[in-house]
Design an enzyme around this catalytic site. Structure first.
Site, mmCIF file in Angstrom:
data_model
loop_
_atom_site.group_PDB
_atom_site.id
_atom_site.type_symbol
_atom_site.label_atom_id
_atom_site.label_comp_id
_atom_site.label_asym_id
_atom_site.label_seq_id
_atom_site.Cartn_x
_atom_site.Cartn_y
_atom_site.Cartn_z
ATOM 1 N N ASN A 136 0.872 -1.178 0.000
ATOM 2 C CA ASN A 136 0.000 0.000 0.000
ATOM 3 C C ASN A 136 0.906 1.224 0.000
ATOM 4 O O ASN A 136 1.567 1.504 1.000
ATOM 5 C CB ASN A 136 -0.890 -0.052 1.257
ATOM 6 C CG ASN A 136 -1.696 1.218 1.462
ATOM 7 O OD1 ASN A 136 -1.808 2.046 0.566
ATOM 8 N ND2 ASN A 136 -2.260 1.365 2.653
ATOM 9 N N LYS A 183 0.051 4.276 -0.125
ATOM 10 C CA LYS A 183 -0.576 5.437 0.526
ATOM 11 C C LYS A 183 -0.410 6.685 -0.354
ATOM 12 O O LYS A 183 -0.490 6.581 -1.569
ATOM 13 C CB LYS A 183 -0.004 5.631 1.934
ATOM 14 C CG LYS A 183 -0.107 4.335 2.756
ATOM 15 C CD LYS A 183 0.140 4.512 4.229
ATOM 16 C CE LYS A 183 -0.030 3.172 4.917
ATOM 17 N NZ LYS A 183 0.084 3.238 6.366
ATOM 18 N N HIS A 242 -9.369 0.919 5.329
ATOM 19 C CA HIS A 242 -8.058 1.131 5.958
ATOM 20 C C HIS A 242 -8.226 2.041 7.182
ATOM 21 O O HIS A 242 -9.054 2.955 7.167
ATOM 22 C CB HIS A 242 -7.087 1.755 4.954
ATOM 23 C CG HIS A 242 -5.682 1.740 5.468
ATOM 24 N ND1 HIS A 242 -5.216 2.705 6.337
ATOM 25 C CD2 HIS A 242 -4.674 0.865 5.293
ATOM 26 C CE1 HIS A 242 -3.962 2.421 6.654
ATOM 27 N NE2 HIS A 242 -3.608 1.304 6.035
ATOM 28 N N GLU A 285 -6.630 4.451 8.230
ATOM 29 C CA GLU A 285 -6.477 5.891 7.956
ATOM 30 C C GLU A 285 -7.770 6.473 7.391
ATOM 31 O O GLU A 285 -8.112 7.623 7.643
ATOM 32 C CB GLU A 285 -5.274 6.122 7.031
ATOM 33 C CG GLU A 285 -3.971 5.920 7.813
ATOM 34 C CD GLU A 285 -2.799 5.383 7.005
ATOM 35 O OE1 GLU A 285 -2.820 5.464 5.765
ATOM 36 O OE2 GLU A 285 -1.862 4.863 7.635
ATOM 37 N N GLU A 345 -5.109 -5.307 10.657
ATOM 38 C CA GLU A 345 -4.073 -4.315 10.901
ATOM 39 C C GLU A 345 -4.342 -3.607 12.229
ATOM 40 O O GLU A 345 -5.138 -2.664 12.275
ATOM 41 C CB GLU A 345 -4.069 -3.269 9.782
ATOM 42 C CG GLU A 345 -3.803 -3.856 8.411
ATOM 43 C CD GLU A 345 -3.257 -2.795 7.459
ATOM 44 O OE1 GLU A 345 -2.137 -2.986 6.966
ATOM 45 O OE2 GLU A 345 -3.917 -1.778 7.239
ATOM 46 N N GLY A 385 2.714 1.949 10.922
ATOM 47 C CA GLY A 385 3.653 3.057 10.782
ATOM 48 C C GLY A 385 4.370 3.431 12.071
ATOM 49 O O GLY A 385 5.001 4.469 12.154
ATOM 50 N N SER A 391 3.637 -2.422 10.310
ATOM 51 C CA SER A 391 5.100 -2.501 10.456
ATOM 52 C C SER A 391 5.696 -3.834 10.007
ATOM 53 O O SER A 391 6.633 -4.338 10.625
ATOM 54 C CB SER A 391 5.509 -2.159 11.883
ATOM 55 O OG SER A 391 5.107 -0.828 12.206
HETATM 56 P P1 PGA Z 1 3.018 0.106 7.729
HETATM 57 O O1 PGA Z 1 1.541 0.328 7.130
HETATM 58 O O2 PGA Z 1 3.561 -1.136 7.074
HETATM 59 O O3 PGA Z 1 3.772 1.345 7.330
HETATM 60 O O4 PGA Z 1 2.875 -0.047 9.189
HETATM 61 C C1 PGA Z 1 0.669 -0.744 6.927
HETATM 62 C C2 PGA Z 1 -0.632 -0.261 6.363
HETATM 63 O O5 PGA Z 1 -1.087 0.829 6.741
HETATM 64 O O6 PGA Z 1 -1.255 -0.947 5.533
#
Ligand code: PGA
Length: 251
Positions: A10, A12, A96, A98, A168, A174, A214
């Protein structure tokens, strides 16, 4: 039951069309020798076309990072399922964290996105996960259950073959904090059990459940040893061709 694994990147809100082309090319090269696993990339909408061109002839699946439920209309700022297809995508991420947290998307809205995407034959990566507060309050499983029940409401068993769930934990996205392998496996087993109850054994047995939060080249191998972890949804580490290449090549 052996399920085909899926490693998804992803991107983003990163990459211009030119950067996406370069990165997609590198990913296609990194996974060319692996026929036993699927790889998916979700660039921003504006980079889908150039990524699609770069991926022509490769088996890498292209996805949008979100999708609207309507094919067209007065929905400023949204992208429809046929538009995603037109740009070269065959899949979409929905729910997601976010989108849920920053843009206030509700379970009900995510459900509409799911149904709309499935209607247009997209493969749907449906994200769920608890916050740190919810985990510490002992609510992890009830939150996952609510997100699944509402997000998959009215999704028939017949369409579950095109659904992938991504677990997740919000506190691991992140942040550099990965759920421990056993925390991830525990949540994945719970999710599979829930799907078995909502649908049937076969649907649950075939469902791919990805872990996200992560994921890195240094922890992917261990995560992938778990019986209910069928792949990864990778954010930060997916923007680096060498790291993502190593994640694809998990052992
Ligand atoms: P990350 O993000 O690997 O940077 O933790 C995962 C995601 O948001 O799908």
């Amino acid at each position: 039951m052996s399920r085909r694994s899926l490693i998804a990147g992803n991107w983003k809100m990163h990459t211009t069309a030119g950067e996406a082309k370069l990165l997609a090319n590198q990913v296609a090269a990194a996974c060319a020798e692996f026929s036993d696993r699927d790889v998916l990339l979700a660039p921003p909408f504006t980079a889908l076309r150039s990524a699609a061109d770069a991926l022509a002839g490769s088996a890498v699946i292209l996805a949008g990072q979100n999708v609207c439920w309507e094919p067209q209309g007065a929905f400023t700022g949204e992208i429809s399922p046929p538009m995603l297809r037109d740009a070269g995508a065959a899949a979409a991420i929905v729910g997601h964290s976010e989108r849920r947290q920053i843009f206030m998307e509700s379970d009900e809205m995510i459900n509409r996105r799911m149904i709309g995407g499935l209607k247009h034959d997209l493969m749907m990566i449906f994200c769920i996960g608890e916050t740190l507060e919810q985990r510490e309050g002992g609510e992890t499983f009830s939150i996952l259950e609510q997100q699944i029940r509402q997000g998959l409401s009215e999704v028939p068993a017949l369409e579950m073959g095109r659904v992938v769930i991504a677990y997740e934990p919000v506190w691991a996205i992140g942040t550099g904090k990965t759920a421990t392998t056993s925390q991830a496996q525990e949540a994945h087993a719970f999710i599979r059990g829930l799907i078995e109850g909502l649908y049937e054994k076969e649907v649950a047995a075939h469902l791919r459940i990805l872990y996200g939060g992560s994921v890195k080249s240094t922890n992917v191998d261990e995560l992938m040893t778990q019986p209910d972890i069928d792949g990864a949804l990778v954010g930060g580490a997916a923007l680096d061709a060498a790291s993502f290449g190593r994640i694809i090549q998990y052992q």
